[in-house]
Scaffold this motif. Structure first.
Motif, PDB file in Angstrom:
ATOM      1  N   ASN A  53       2.569  -3.151   2.807  1.00 11.06           N
ATOM      2  CA  ASN A  53       1.613  -2.959   3.108  1.00 11.06           C
ATOM      3  C   ASN A  53       1.754  -1.598   3.629  1.00 11.06           C
ATOM      4  O   ASN A  53       0.481  -1.703   3.887  1.00 11.06           O
ATOM      5  CB  ASN A  53       2.277  -3.793   4.651  1.00 11.06           C
ATOM      6  CG  ASN A  53       2.030  -5.024   4.752  1.00 11.06           C
ATOM      7  OD1 ASN A  53       1.219  -5.916   3.643  1.00 11.06           O
ATOM      8  ND2 ASN A  53       2.403  -6.137   5.101  1.00 11.06           N
ATOM      9  N   HIS A  56      -1.997   0.333   2.915  1.00 15.92           N
ATOM     10  CA  HIS A  56      -3.134  -0.474   2.870  1.00 15.92           C
ATOM     11  C   HIS A  56      -3.527  -0.006   3.990  1.00 15.92           C
ATOM     12  O   HIS A  56      -4.296  -0.093   4.688  1.00 15.92           O
ATOM     13  CB  HIS A  56      -3.175  -2.257   2.988  1.00 15.92           C
ATOM     14  CG  HIS A  56      -2.644  -2.858   1.270  1.00 15.92           C
ATOM     15  ND1 HIS A  56      -3.685  -2.786   0.983  1.00 15.92           N
ATOM     16  CD2 HIS A  56      -1.966  -4.076   1.680  1.00 15.92           C
ATOM     17  CE1 HIS A  56      -2.627  -3.461  -0.199  1.00 15.92           C
ATOM     18  NE2 HIS A  56      -1.897  -4.186   0.688  1.00 15.92           N
ATOM     19  N   ILE A  57      -1.907   0.831   4.478  1.00 22.54           N
ATOM     20  CA  ILE A  57      -2.866   1.645   5.819  1.00 22.54           C
ATOM     21  C   ILE A  57      -3.882   3.187   5.704  1.00 22.54           C
ATOM     22  O   ILE A  57      -3.188   4.018   4.356  1.00 22.54           O
ATOM     23  CB  ILE A  57      -1.080   2.312   6.393  1.00 22.54           C
ATOM     24  CG1 ILE A  57      -1.049   1.153   6.218  1.00 22.54           C
ATOM     25  CG2 ILE A  57      -1.576   3.346   7.378  1.00 22.54           C
ATOM     26  CD1 ILE A  57       0.676   1.631   7.640  1.00 22.54           C
ATOM     27  N   SER A  58      -4.413   3.100   6.616  1.00 24.41           N
ATOM     28  CA  SER A  58      -5.744   4.666   6.125  1.00 24.41           C
ATOM     29  C   SER A  58      -5.357   5.507   6.569  1.00 24.41           C
ATOM     30  O   SER A  58      -4.216   6.087   7.186  1.00 24.41           O
ATOM     31  CB  SER A  58      -7.223   3.917   6.985  1.00 24.41           C
ATOM     32  OG  SER A  58      -6.382   4.735   8.507  1.00 24.41           O
ATOM     33  N   GLN A  61      -4.584   5.673  10.969  1.00 23.23           N
ATOM     34  CA  GLN A  61      -3.455   4.703  10.810  1.00 23.23           C
ATOM     35  C   GLN A  61      -1.721   5.369  10.829  1.00 23.23           C
ATOM     36  O   GLN A  61      -1.374   5.834  11.735  1.00 23.23           O
ATOM     37  CB  GLN A  61      -3.327   2.995  10.265  1.00 23.23           C
ATOM     38  CG  GLN A  61      -4.585   2.741  10.758  1.00 23.23           C
ATOM     39  CD  GLN A  61      -4.908   1.232  10.237  1.00 23.23           C
ATOM     40  OE1 GLN A  61      -4.156   1.531   8.838  1.00 23.23           O
ATOM     41  NE2 GLN A  61      -6.059   0.346  10.367  1.00 23.23           N
ATOM     42  N   HIS A 122       3.473  -2.535  14.998  1.00 20.52           N
ATOM     43  CA  HIS A 122       3.115  -3.695  14.686  1.00 20.52           C
ATOM     44  C   HIS A 122       1.984  -3.629  14.691  1.00 20.52           C
ATOM     45  O   HIS A 122       1.190  -4.924  13.787  1.00 20.52           O
ATOM     46  CB  HIS A 122       4.096  -4.416  16.262  1.00 20.52           C
ATOM     47  CG  HIS A 122       3.384  -5.668  15.779  1.00 20.52           C
ATOM     48  ND1 HIS A 122       3.858  -6.736  14.926  1.00 20.52           N
ATOM     49  CD2 HIS A 122       2.875  -6.959  16.472  1.00 20.52           C
ATOM     50  CE1 HIS A 122       4.203  -7.828  14.766  1.00 20.52           C
ATOM     51  NE2 HIS A 122       3.094  -8.109  15.874  1.00 20.52           N
ATOM     52  N   LYS A 123       0.785  -3.832  15.487  1.00 17.89           N
ATOM     53  CA  LYS A 123      -0.608  -3.548  15.435  1.00 17.89           C
ATOM     54  C   LYS A 123      -1.557  -3.404  14.175  1.00 17.89           C
ATOM     55  O   LYS A 123      -2.314  -3.947  13.429  1.00 17.89           O
ATOM     56  CB  LYS A 123      -1.286  -3.393  17.331  1.00 17.89           C
ATOM     57  CG  LYS A 123      -1.219  -4.110  18.333  1.00 17.89           C
ATOM     58  CD  LYS A 123      -2.060  -2.977  19.730  1.00 17.89           C
ATOM     59  CE  LYS A 123      -1.330  -3.987  20.545  1.00 17.89           C
ATOM     60  NZ  LYS A 123      -2.100  -3.237  21.918  1.00 17.89           N
ATOM     61  N   ILE A 124      -0.702  -1.836  14.139  1.00 19.90           N
ATOM     62  CA  ILE A 124      -1.218  -1.760  12.515  1.00 19.90           C
ATOM     63  C   ILE A 124      -0.774  -2.333  11.199  1.00 19.90           C
ATOM     64  O   ILE A 124      -1.723  -2.591  10.439  1.00 19.90           O
ATOM     65  CB  ILE A 124      -0.320   0.013  12.543  1.00 19.90           C
ATOM     66  CG1 ILE A 124      -1.535   0.459  13.512  1.00 19.90           C
ATOM     67  CG2 ILE A 124      -1.133   0.333  11.264  1.00 19.90           C
ATOM     68  CD1 ILE A 124      -1.042   2.327  12.937  1.00 19.90           C
ATOM     69  N   ASP A 126      -0.409  -5.499  11.770  1.00 21.79           N
ATOM     70  CA  ASP A 126      -1.495  -6.670  12.011  1.00 21.79           C
ATOM     71  C   ASP A 126      -2.620  -6.586  10.874  1.00 21.79           C
ATOM     72  O   ASP A 126      -3.329  -7.540  10.432  1.00 21.79           O
ATOM     73  CB  ASP A 126      -1.707  -6.923  13.217  1.00 21.79           C
ATOM     74  CG  ASP A 126      -0.098  -8.242  13.732  1.00 21.79           C
ATOM     75  OD1 ASP A 126       1.167  -8.119  12.523  1.00 21.79           O
ATOM     76  OD2 ASP A 126       0.681  -8.126  14.533  1.00 21.79           O
ATOM     77  N   THR A 127      -2.551  -5.469  11.324  1.00 27.67           N
ATOM     78  CA  THR A 127      -4.507  -4.976  11.207  1.00 27.67           C
ATOM     79  C   THR A 127      -4.768  -4.959   9.405  1.00 27.67           C
ATOM     80  O   THR A 127      -5.218  -5.411   9.044  1.00 27.67           O
ATOM     81  CB  THR A 127      -5.174  -4.310  11.706  1.00 27.67           C
ATOM     82  OG1 THR A 127      -4.323  -3.040  11.209  1.00 27.67           O
ATOM     83  CG2 THR A 127      -4.969  -4.035  13.571  1.00 27.67           C
ATOM     84  N   THR A 128      -3.618  -5.086   9.109  1.00 30.13           N
ATOM     85  CA  THR A 128      -3.581  -4.387   7.161  1.00 30.13           C
ATOM     86  C   THR A 128      -2.795  -5.574   6.725  1.00 30.13           C
ATOM     87  O   THR A 128      -3.590  -5.632   5.285  1.00 30.13           O
ATOM     88  CB  THR A 128      -2.565  -3.425   7.038  1.00 30.13           C
ATOM     89  OG1 THR A 128      -1.173  -3.920   7.370  1.00 30.13           O
ATOM     90  CG2 THR A 128      -2.453  -1.989   7.717  1.00 30.13           C
ATOM     91  N   ARG A 129      -2.743  -6.170   7.315  1.00 31.32           N
ATOM     92  CA  ARG A 129      -2.578  -7.993   6.267  1.00 31.32           C
ATOM     93  C   ARG A 129      -4.174  -8.631   6.209  1.00 31.32           C
ATOM     94  O   ARG A 129      -4.695  -8.653   6.845  1.00 31.32           O
ATOM     95  CB  ARG A 129      -1.890  -8.955   7.867  1.00 31.32           C
ATOM     96  CG  ARG A 129      -0.180  -8.341   7.276  1.00 31.32           C
ATOM     97  CD  ARG A 129       0.548  -9.591   8.219  1.00 31.32           C
ATOM     98  NE  ARG A 129       1.881  -8.435   8.746  1.00 31.32           N
ATOM     99  CZ  ARG A 129       2.419  -9.057   9.423  1.00 31.32           C
ATOM    100  NH1 ARG A 129       2.160 -10.186  10.108  1.00 31.32           N
ATOM    101  NH2 ARG A 129       3.572  -8.207   9.668  1.00 31.32           N
TER     102      ARG A 129
END
Length: 129
Positions: A53, A56-58, A61, A122-124, A126-129
């Protein structure tokens, strides 16, 4: 290798570190051994597969994760310095009580990092899923 083998490897590394820390004292090798144990446990529970994952992180982030990591290190360092000041200068602890107090201080100083850094990651994730 089976996942159970990685669990055993992780525990052997941690127990070896604990025994050598008590017997010999702190060594800079622990900075290498602790991540190795963590990776072994991650392979065991399957969370190492979640690293995919990261693609997929910007950039924003990733910068937020690095900033949160730096803040977490500062928090731990500050709490350890506070514990050192209290143990040595205020309470003047010695012997086994001092050793036990240092171990408890190290464990307690890691919990704020677990909550701050862990919740951001964890929040980051979750947003990438």
């Amino acid at each position: 290798m089976s996942k159970k083998t990685f669990n055993i490897i992780g525990w052997i590394i941690l127990l070896g570190m604990a025994i050598s820390w008590i017997w010999i004292g702190y060594s800079s090798w622990y900075l290498l051994l602790l991540p190795m144990a963590s990776i072994s446990f991650s392979i065991n529970d399957g969370s190492i597969k979640k690293i995919a994952n990261i693609k997929h992180i910007s950039i924003l982030q990733a910068i937020l994760i690095l900033f949160t990591f730096a803040v977490s290190v500062v928090i731990v360092f500050g709490l350890l310095q506070l514990a050192n000041y209290l143990i040595n200068d205020i309470f003047h602890l010695t012997g086994g009580v001092k050793t036990l107090s240092v171990i408890i201080a190290i464990i307690l100083s890691l919990y704020p990092v677990k909550f701050t850094f862990g919740s951001v990651v964890h929040k980051i994730m979750d947003t990438t899923r």
